[in-house]
Design an enzyme around this catalytic site. Sequence first.
Site, mmCIF file in Angstrom:
data_model
loop_
_atom_site.group_PDB
_atom_site.id
_atom_site.type_symbol
_atom_site.label_atom_id
_atom_site.label_comp_id
_atom_site.label_asym_id
_atom_site.label_seq_id
_atom_site.Cartn_x
_atom_site.Cartn_y
_atom_site.Cartn_z
ATOM 1 N N ASN A 67 0.858 -1.179 0.000
ATOM 2 C CA ASN A 67 0.000 0.000 0.000
ATOM 3 C C ASN A 67 0.899 1.236 0.000
ATOM 4 O OD1 ASN A 67 0.793 0.515 2.693
ATOM 5 N ND2 ASN A 67 -1.036 -0.446 3.544
ATOM 6 N N GLY A 81 -5.705 3.121 -1.140
ATOM 7 C CA GLY A 81 -6.905 3.340 -0.339
ATOM 8 C C GLY A 81 -8.052 3.835 -1.200
ATOM 9 N N ALA A 87 -9.615 -5.472 6.671
ATOM 10 C CA ALA A 87 -9.088 -6.518 5.784
ATOM 11 C C ALA A 87 -9.068 -6.105 4.317
ATOM 12 C CB ALA A 87 -9.906 -7.789 5.949
ATOM 13 N N ALA A 88 -9.194 -4.836 4.041
ATOM 14 C CA ALA A 88 -9.325 -4.400 2.649
ATOM 15 C C ALA A 88 -8.144 -4.834 1.785
ATOM 16 C CB ALA A 88 -9.491 -2.884 2.595
ATOM 17 N N GLY A 89 -6.942 -4.622 2.285
ATOM 18 C CA GLY A 89 -5.762 -5.011 1.517
ATOM 19 C C GLY A 89 -5.680 -6.511 1.304
ATOM 20 N N ASP A 90 -6.078 -7.268 2.297
ATOM 21 C CA ASP A 90 -6.051 -8.729 2.176
ATOM 22 C C ASP A 90 -7.072 -9.216 1.156
ATOM 23 O OD1 ASP A 90 -4.108 -8.785 4.162
ATOM 24 O OD2 ASP A 90 -5.606 -8.938 5.757
#
Length: 306
Positions: free
Chosen positions: A184, A222, A249-252
């Site tokens: 990120n 983001g 958990a957005a990135g996952d």
Amino acid sequence: MSKIIVVGSSNTDLIIRSPYFPRPGETVIGSQFRIRQGGKGANQAVAASRLGGEVCFIAKVGNDNYGDSAVRGFLADNIQTDYVFRDDELSTGVAIITINNQGQNTIIVDPGANQQLSSQDIAKSIKEIETCSFILIQLEIPIAVVEHIIELAVQLQKKVILNPAPATRLKKDVYHKVYLTTPNETEASLLTGVNVNDALSVSKAADIFLADGVENVIITLGDKGAYFKNKSQEFHIPANKVKVSDTTAAGDVFNGALAVSLTEGKNWKQSISFASHAASISVSRFGAQSSIPFRHEVDTKTHKTS
């Protein structure tokens, strides 16, 4: 469809909402306490499976109730658990998560059994690794094991997706063995020394990863979307506008979805769009694995916004 191997952490998340993050020495009255399964590796394995991938998870949990609950959850999500190992000395990893009224979070992690995952455990999984097309890995397990897996992937001619979270520097010669890295903006800033805050700086940070030998770079931004760069392509995919409830958990979810789409043979723009749609659904929900969408939800959303 080829198999996706996810190697990484499994934690039990202890989650509480707070109107704001407390200052040192301050007590704040929170609400909505929850116990949920998490860990970056586990989250990514669940996301990949729910979104249509055939997934085998390689991890280590404690020989305790939290570990039992984690394995039951993986099985319920159709994840192969033959290589979710148990440790008799350390507990299952725990993450203490505080979420404020803006949906932002702070996280404190005790890695527990995650830190006991070893090269010997990976050796026991070798036959399964030989059957996969992609290996998805993060940095919540010992770095020596991460570097071992990447080296093994080269020997077996497997493609590695490295999600460098939490941001940790690896040996320089590791990066040229990585097919794709997905930091990120914060992680990209820490790993490259470039303050990623606009189009010019994100491109400069990606160039540093490429110079280190990584074949492809995606920097997630983001609510500003995701940026892709390799030797022949460079583009930005904007994020979907949603009401944010919890970004845990957005990135996952993004990484799990991305692995599925790439395994299905989709191109970079299709894969990043698919991953972005999945992540946008997750941030509108509360929790880590409880927020992860299923394939039909993402396909419906993708169709509506295409």
